[in-house]
Design a protein around this motif. Sequence first.
Motif, PDB file in Angstrom:
ATOM      1  N   PHE A  18       0.902  -1.262   0.019  1.00 11.59           N
ATOM      2  CA  PHE A  18       0.050  -0.057  -0.045  1.00 11.59           C
ATOM      3  C   PHE A  18       0.963   1.348  -0.114  1.00 11.59           C
ATOM      4  CE2 PHE A  18      -2.522  -3.299   1.964  1.00 11.59           C
ATOM      5  CZ  PHE A  18      -3.528  -3.228   1.014  1.00 11.59           C
ATOM      6  N   THR A  19       2.155   1.241  -0.577  1.00  7.01           N
ATOM      7  CA  THR A  19       2.770   2.514  -0.432  1.00  7.01           C
ATOM      8  C   THR A  19       2.254   3.388  -1.305  1.00  7.01           C
ATOM      9  OG1 THR A  19       4.787   0.903  -0.423  1.00  7.01           O
ATOM     10  CG2 THR A  19       5.181   3.227  -1.445  1.00  7.01           C
ATOM     11  N   GLY A  20       2.295   4.493  -0.780  1.00  5.10           N
ATOM     12  CA  GLY A  20       1.712   5.890  -1.483  1.00  5.10           C
ATOM     13  C   GLY A  20       0.160   5.949  -1.291  1.00  5.10           C
ATOM     14  N   ALA A  21      -0.534   5.175  -0.368  1.00  4.47           N
ATOM     15  CA  ALA A  21      -1.879   5.181  -0.111  1.00  4.47           C
ATOM     16  C   ALA A  21      -2.078   5.688   1.396  1.00  4.47           C
ATOM     17  CB  ALA A  21      -2.471   3.745  -0.400  1.00  4.47           C
ATOM     18  N   GLY A  22      -1.405   6.889   1.353  1.00  2.59           N
ATOM     19  CA  GLY A  22      -1.447   7.453   2.920  1.00  2.59           C
ATOM     20  C   GLY A  22      -2.845   7.978   3.194  1.00  2.59           C
ATOM     21  N   LYS A  23      -3.927   7.903   2.249  1.00  3.82           N
ATOM     22  CA  LYS A  23      -5.359   8.137   2.600  1.00  3.82           C
ATOM     23  C   LYS A  23      -6.195   7.368   2.597  1.00  3.82           C
ATOM     24  CE  LYS A  23      -4.828  13.064   1.006  1.00  3.82           C
ATOM     25  NZ  LYS A  23      -5.237  14.022   0.170  1.00  3.82           N
ATOM     26  N   LEU A  24      -5.769   5.844   2.673  1.00  2.00           N
ATOM     27  CA  LEU A  24      -6.485   4.771   2.577  1.00  2.00           C
ATOM     28  C   LEU A  24      -7.087   4.608   3.916  1.00  2.00           C
ATOM     29  CD1 LEU A  24      -7.138   2.527   0.696  1.00  2.00           C
ATOM     30  CD2 LEU A  24      -5.084   1.233   2.083  1.00  2.00           C
ATOM     31  N   THR A  25      -8.562   4.388   3.824  1.00  3.47           N
ATOM     32  CA  THR A  25      -9.246   4.283   5.003  1.00  3.47           C
ATOM     33  C   THR A  25     -10.169   2.887   4.999  1.00  3.47           C
ATOM     34  OG1 THR A  25     -11.281   5.378   3.783  1.00  3.47           O
ATOM     35  CG2 THR A  25      -9.658   6.709   5.492  1.00  3.47           C
ATOM     36  N   ASN A  26     -10.442   2.468   3.699  1.00  2.00           N
ATOM     37  CA  ASN A  26     -11.231   1.165   3.755  1.00  2.00           C
ATOM     38  C   ASN A  26     -10.514   0.122   2.909  1.00  2.00           C
ATOM     39  OD1 ASN A  26     -13.821   1.506   5.413  1.00  2.00           O
ATOM     40  ND2 ASN A  26     -13.613   3.505   4.078  1.00  2.00           N
ATOM     41  N   ILE A  27     -10.538  -1.071   3.236  1.00  2.53           N
ATOM     42  CA  ILE A  27     -10.018  -2.258   2.386  1.00  2.53           C
ATOM     43  C   ILE A  27     -10.849  -3.269   2.557  1.00  2.53           C
ATOM     44  CG2 ILE A  27      -8.291  -4.155   1.890  1.00  2.53           C
ATOM     45  CD1 ILE A  27      -6.144  -2.012   3.545  1.00  2.53           C
ATOM     46  N   ARG A  28     -11.485  -3.778   1.136  1.00  8.14           N
ATOM     47  CA  ARG A  28     -12.451  -4.883   1.142  1.00  8.14           C
ATOM     48  C   ARG A  28     -11.754  -6.036   0.844  1.00  8.14           C
ATOM     49  NH1 ARG A  28     -18.143  -5.416   1.997  1.00  8.14           N
ATOM     50  NH2 ARG A  28     -18.693  -7.321   0.673  1.00  8.14           N
ATOM     51  N   LEU A  29     -11.828  -7.177   1.387  1.00  2.00           N
ATOM     52  CA  LEU A  29     -11.106  -8.286   0.976  1.00  2.00           C
ATOM     53  C   LEU A  29     -12.658  -9.437   0.648  1.00  2.00           C
ATOM     54  CD1 LEU A  29      -8.696  -9.975   0.273  1.00  2.00           C
ATOM     55  CD2 LEU A  29      -8.685 -10.558   2.878  1.00  2.00           C
ATOM     56  N   ASN A  30     -12.685  -9.617  -0.600  1.00  2.00           N
ATOM     57  CA  ASN A  30     -13.687 -10.601  -0.985  1.00  2.00           C
ATOM     58  C   ASN A  30     -13.146 -12.039  -1.016  1.00  2.00           C
ATOM     59  OD1 ASN A  30     -15.704  -8.512  -1.290  1.00  2.00           O
ATOM     60  ND2 ASN A  30     -14.401  -7.911  -3.110  1.00  2.00           N
TER      61      ASN A  30
END
Length: 84
Positions: A18-30
């Motif tokens: 997730f490098t560069g995804a500093g604003k990431l708030t939600n990850i959905r794993l299906n």
Amino acid sequence: MTKVSLPGSITKLKANAFTGAGKLTNIRLNRTKAIKINTKAFSGIKTAGITITVNKNMSDKSFKKMAARLKNAGFKGTLKRAKK
């Protein structure tokens, strides 16, 4: 990018996933089974504000395994099952 959805075919998160995804708030794993997580998968981002949502059909055993693997990788956010 604040949200990302990973397909059920994902089996592992590699280092710096997730490098560069500093604003990431939600990850959905299906996926219904726990995935392997490199200890540096979340390197460089703050995970406290991230929620990972897994498939509602993930077994308790896989859910616990996933939680342990996330903790080992330094993840400090929330892990939960999908409601739908």
